[in-house]
Each structure stands twice: as C-alpha cells, then as structure tokens.
Design a protein around this motif. Structure first.
Motif, PDB file in Angstrom:
ATOM      1  N   ASP A 194     -56.254  37.460 -45.821  1.00 31.88           N
ATOM      2  CA  ASP A 194     -56.936  38.504 -44.979  1.00 31.88           C
ATOM      3  C   ASP A 194     -55.891  39.178 -44.049  1.00 31.88           C
ATOM      4  O   ASP A 194     -56.117  40.117 -43.417  1.00 31.88           O
ATOM      5  N   TYR A 195     -54.581  38.715 -44.045  1.00 31.62           N
ATOM      6  CA  TYR A 195     -53.519  38.906 -43.138  1.00 31.62           C
ATOM      7  C   TYR A 195     -52.783  39.926 -44.078  1.00 31.62           C
ATOM      8  O   TYR A 195     -51.776  40.632 -43.460  1.00 31.62           O
ATOM      9  N   ALA A 196     -52.892  40.285 -45.254  1.00 32.06           N
ATOM     10  CA  ALA A 196     -52.222  40.835 -46.041  1.00 32.06           C
ATOM     11  C   ALA A 196     -52.518  42.345 -45.824  1.00 32.06           C
ATOM     12  O   ALA A 196     -53.159  42.995 -46.862  1.00 32.06           O
ATOM     13  N   ASN A 197     -52.233  43.167 -44.839  1.00 35.00           N
ATOM     14  CA  ASN A 197     -52.659  44.522 -44.607  1.00 35.00           C
ATOM     15  C   ASN A 197     -51.345  44.888 -43.516  1.00 35.00           C
ATOM     16  O   ASN A 197     -50.291  44.456 -43.634  1.00 35.00           O
ATOM     17  N   MET A 198     -51.873  46.025 -42.910  1.00 31.15           N
ATOM     18  CA  MET A 198     -50.994  46.624 -41.898  1.00 31.15           C
ATOM     19  C   MET A 198     -50.104  45.815 -41.164  1.00 31.15           C
ATOM     20  O   MET A 198     -49.264  46.091 -40.580  1.00 31.15           O
ATOM     21  N   ASN A 199     -50.814  44.525 -40.620  1.00 26.45           N
ATOM     22  CA  ASN A 199     -50.214  43.578 -39.801  1.00 26.45           C
ATOM     23  C   ASN A 199     -48.810  43.170 -40.183  1.00 26.45           C
ATOM     24  O   ASN A 199     -47.864  42.956 -39.325  1.00 26.45           O
ATOM     25  N   MET A 200     -48.319  43.302 -41.590  1.00 27.42           N
ATOM     26  CA  MET A 200     -47.001  42.979 -42.007  1.00 27.42           C
ATOM     27  C   MET A 200     -46.168  44.025 -41.494  1.00 27.42           C
ATOM     28  O   MET A 200     -44.879  43.397 -41.629  1.00 27.42           O
ATOM     29  N   VAL A 201     -46.302  45.185 -41.000  1.00 26.24           N
ATOM     30  CA  VAL A 201     -45.359  46.326 -40.611  1.00 26.24           C
ATOM     31  C   VAL A 201     -44.913  45.431 -39.262  1.00 26.24           C
ATOM     32  O   VAL A 201     -43.578  45.591 -39.359  1.00 26.24           O
ATOM     33  N   PHE A 202     -45.529  44.420 -38.676  1.00 25.14           N
ATOM     34  CA  PHE A 202     -44.878  43.964 -37.440  1.00 25.14           C
ATOM     35  C   PHE A 202     -43.850  42.841 -37.577  1.00 25.14           C
ATOM     36  O   PHE A 202     -42.895  42.848 -36.847  1.00 25.14           O
ATOM     37  N   ILE A 203     -43.783  42.518 -38.962  1.00 23.16           N
ATOM     38  CA  ILE A 203     -42.785  41.368 -39.380  1.00 23.16           C
ATOM     39  C   ILE A 203     -41.425  42.138 -39.500  1.00 23.16           C
ATOM     40  O   ILE A 203     -40.436  41.857 -39.055  1.00 23.16           O
ATOM     41  N   PHE A 204     -41.875  43.281 -40.180  1.00 19.86           N
ATOM     42  CA  PHE A 204     -40.395  44.047 -40.754  1.00 19.86           C
ATOM     43  C   PHE A 204     -39.871  44.946 -39.464  1.00 19.86           C
ATOM     44  O   PHE A 204     -38.684  44.843 -39.274  1.00 19.86           O
ATOM     45  N   GLY A 205     -40.868  45.302 -38.718  1.00 18.71           N
ATOM     46  CA  GLY A 205     -40.249  46.094 -37.574  1.00 18.71           C
ATOM     47  C   GLY A 205     -39.466  45.106 -36.598  1.00 18.71           C
ATOM     48  O   GLY A 205     -38.582  45.674 -36.067  1.00 18.71           O
ATOM     49  N   GLY A 206     -39.947  43.969 -36.567  1.00 21.63           N
ATOM     50  CA  GLY A 206     -39.078  43.041 -35.612  1.00 21.63           C
ATOM     51  C   GLY A 206     -37.742  42.687 -36.378  1.00 21.63           C
ATOM     52  O   GLY A 206     -36.616  42.687 -35.653  1.00 21.63           O
ATOM     53  N   ILE A 207     -37.661  42.726 -37.526  1.00 20.17           N
ATOM     54  CA  ILE A 207     -36.248  42.455 -38.383  1.00 20.17           C
ATOM     55  C   ILE A 207     -35.418  43.997 -38.097  1.00 20.17           C
ATOM     56  O   ILE A 207     -34.116  43.892 -37.628  1.00 20.17           O
ATOM     57  N   MET A 208     -36.008  44.983 -37.965  1.00 14.15           N
ATOM     58  CA  MET A 208     -35.391  46.274 -37.755  1.00 14.15           C
ATOM     59  C   MET A 208     -34.892  46.259 -36.096  1.00 14.15           C
ATOM     60  O   MET A 208     -33.745  46.773 -35.940  1.00 14.15           O
ATOM     61  N   ILE A 209     -35.591  45.823 -35.344  1.00 16.02           N
ATOM     62  CA  ILE A 209     -35.175  45.681 -34.009  1.00 16.02           C
ATOM     63  C   ILE A 209     -33.929  44.651 -33.742  1.00 16.02           C
ATOM     64  O   ILE A 209     -32.943  45.105 -32.989  1.00 16.02           O
ATOM     65  N   SER A 210     -34.076  43.642 -34.372  1.00 16.42           N
ATOM     66  CA  SER A 210     -33.055  42.699 -34.309  1.00 16.42           C
ATOM     67  C   SER A 210     -31.716  43.260 -34.775  1.00 16.42           C
ATOM     68  O   SER A 210     -30.684  43.026 -34.193  1.00 16.42           O
ATOM     69  N   ILE A 211     -31.788  43.895 -35.912  1.00 17.79           N
ATOM     70  CA  ILE A 211     -30.553  44.508 -36.290  1.00 17.79           C
ATOM     71  C   ILE A 211     -30.067  45.630 -35.478  1.00 17.79           C
ATOM     72  O   ILE A 211     -28.793  45.771 -35.463  1.00 17.79           O
ATOM     73  N   PHE A 212     -30.971  46.557 -35.032  1.00 19.69           N
ATOM     74  CA  PHE A 212     -30.549  47.644 -34.219  1.00 19.69           C
ATOM     75  C   PHE A 212     -29.775  46.960 -32.830  1.00 19.69           C
ATOM     76  O   PHE A 212     -28.923  47.388 -32.310  1.00 19.69           O
ATOM     77  N   ILE A 213     -30.585  46.312 -32.167  1.00 20.15           N
ATOM     78  CA  ILE A 213     -29.878  45.490 -30.982  1.00 20.15           C
ATOM     79  C   ILE A 213     -28.769  44.431 -31.247  1.00 20.15           C
ATOM     80  O   ILE A 213     -27.776  44.733 -30.482  1.00 20.15           O
ATOM     81  N   GLY A 214     -28.772  44.015 -32.510  1.00 18.86           N
ATOM     82  CA  GLY A 214     -27.565  43.171 -32.752  1.00 18.86           C
ATOM     83  C   GLY A 214     -26.291  43.995 -32.877  1.00 18.86           C
ATOM     84  O   GLY A 214     -25.048  43.617 -32.601  1.00 18.86           O
ATOM     85  N   HIS A 215     -26.605  45.250 -33.431  1.00 13.24           N
ATOM     86  CA  HIS A 215     -25.529  45.989 -33.655  1.00 13.24           C
ATOM     87  C   HIS A 215     -24.792  46.729 -32.388  1.00 13.24           C
ATOM     88  O   HIS A 215     -23.797  46.550 -32.229  1.00 13.24           O
TER      89      HIS A 215
END
Length: 278
Positions: A90-111
């Motif tokens: 039931d969680y296999a929907n647009m909620n998964m965007v938040f997982i990859f969004g967090g990774i993107m923010i980590s990369i941006f701030i890490g840089h």
C-alpha cells in the motif's frame, strides 16, 4: 570647521537576505544535473512498481496487477488512509518520492560542506536561519517537482496494468496536493538531519532513506501501539493523502507540514549557531 560624515550601512532585511540566498541556491540547482537526474528517477519509479505488480509477464498482467492494486490510480495514492499495520504494498505510491528527495537534499547539502561553500557563506552571512530556510524551500520545490514527474510516469505506467481508471477526481486532486504540500515538511526534516551529520555524508543519506520509508514509525507503533499521533504527525500525515481524500485532508497535510518546517528549522538554526559549521 569641517563637517564629518559617518557612513551608516543599513543591514539587509530578512526577506532581502533570504531572496539573495535563494537566488544562489536555485541557480546552482538549475545549473547542475542533480535535479534533472532525480526528476527522471521519480518518473521511472512507477514503472518499477508496475513491473513488480505484473511480475508474471504480459499474459497474467491483469491478474498480477490486481493482486497488488484494484485501481490504476493506486500507483499514485493508496485506496484509503494508510496506517502502520497496512500491507507494505500500500505504500508503493507517490510516497516513495520522499525517500529519493531526501537523498537529493543530502547530496546538495553535502556538496556545500565538501566544496567549502558553507565556510565562505558563513564568513560573510551570519544568519544561520537563512541557510536552513533556503535549503528547506529548495528541497520542498525539488520534491514537489518530483511528484509531478512521478504523476506523469505513473499515468503512463498505470495504462499497462489493465486496471480501471475510475476515480473521484476531487479526491485524486486532494491526494496529489496533500503529498506535494508534505514536501515542505519532509524537506525541513531532511535539512535538519544533514545539519546534524554534515560531516558524515553516508550517515545522513542512510538516515534520510530509512526515515522516508517510515520504518521508525512502524517500530514506534510496535512499542507504543498504533495511535492517531503516529499516523498523522510522525509519518507526516501522508497517511491521509489517498484516493478517498477531501479538502480536510489537504488542510491536515498543510498544518503538519508547516509544523514540521517550523520545528526543524528552529532546531537546525540552534545547532548551526552553537556548533562549528565547517
């Protein structure tokens, strides 16, 4: 007698400072491939979900898809409000965007820290809250855009499931709006995490991934029991952004998202002011 003049430099206002920082951050965002890579990833996620639903091949596609979904739009949002005891599918929907969004923010701030940008910034710009707010808004915008590309990819992928597209249009719109609004709350949480683990890039990415999956909430529910507080607040009220959503659901998502943003921006600012940022 000579007239002496004293030069007084007016401090820039909060909005002027924030506008300048946002300008720099968004310029970097649009002129690096990072955002575009994650937009593509978000668009491809529904295809992967569909492949999992139709694992038996084209011949049994409809049967396999029905086993996971009963409606094609469930690739975008769950049929009803999600709670921690729901089936993982039931969680296999647009909620998964938040997982990859967090990774993107980590990369941006890490840089920011790896490149020395933060050191240069805080040497000339002492307001740490501006950094927190700018990164939160940047992350929220990025995840909202990822929701859009996910929606496009989801519509294309759902067309191959053989499932009906019948849906209450108002509820679908409310579900999508609720998830996009929650981008602000999730972005503030991820920014806060990256401020804490700013020198430990791997840990920040791992934490953002784990939190995005909702595993800590499921663990908390196992200990204290499944309560409305867990479902509404700790999981970001994404539980109510579903195919039976109403305008009230959108308001709940907005209230929770703003609350998250205030709490995590205040905490992040306190940490930045008290600890060495370099």
């Amino acid at each position: 007698m000579e007239n002496s003049t004293t030069l007084q430099f007016e401090k820039p206002s909060f909005f002027k400072r924030l506008k300048g920082m946002l300008g720099v951050d968004f310029y970097r965002l649009f002129h690096t491939p990072l955002l575009y890579i994650f937009l593509v990833i978000a668009a491809l996620i529904p295809a992967l979900v569909s492949m999992g639903a139709m694992g038996g091949g084209a011949e049994g596609a409809a049967t396999e898809a029905t086993a996971m979904f009963t409606n094609a739009w469930q690739i975008v949002a769950a049929k009803g409000p999600l709670y921690v005891e729901n089936d993982i599918g039931d969680y296999a929907n647009m909620n998964m965007v938040f997982i990859f969004g967090g990774i993107m923010i980590s990369i941006f701030i890490g840089h920011d820290y790896k490149s020395g940008y933060v050191k240069q910034l805080f040497t000339t710009h002492s307001q740490k809250q501006d950094y927190m707010i700018s990164k939160t808004l940047l992350g929220a915008f990025s995840m909202a855009c990822m929701c859009v590309t996910y929606l496009i990819g989801g519509m294309i992928s759902a067309a191959g499931t053989g499932l009906p597209f019948t849906v209450n249009a108002g509820s679908l719109i409310c579900a999508i709006l609720g998830k996009m609004i929650m981008s602000l709350g999730w972005a503030s949480l991820y920014t806060f995490i990256n401020i804490i683990f700013r020198s430990k890039f791997g840990i920040s990415i791992a934490l953002c991934f784990v939190l995005g999956t909702g595993i800590p909430v499921i663990g908390a529910a196992a200990v204290v029991g499944n309560t409305p507080a867990l479902n509404i607040f700790l999981y970001g009220s994404s539980v109510y952004a579903c195919l039976s959503s109403s305008f009230v659901s959108v308001i709940v998502c907005l209230a929770v998202s703003v609350t998250w943003a205030v709490i995590y921006n205040v905490l992040g600012t306190v940490i930045l002011n008290k600890r060495d940022c370099y």
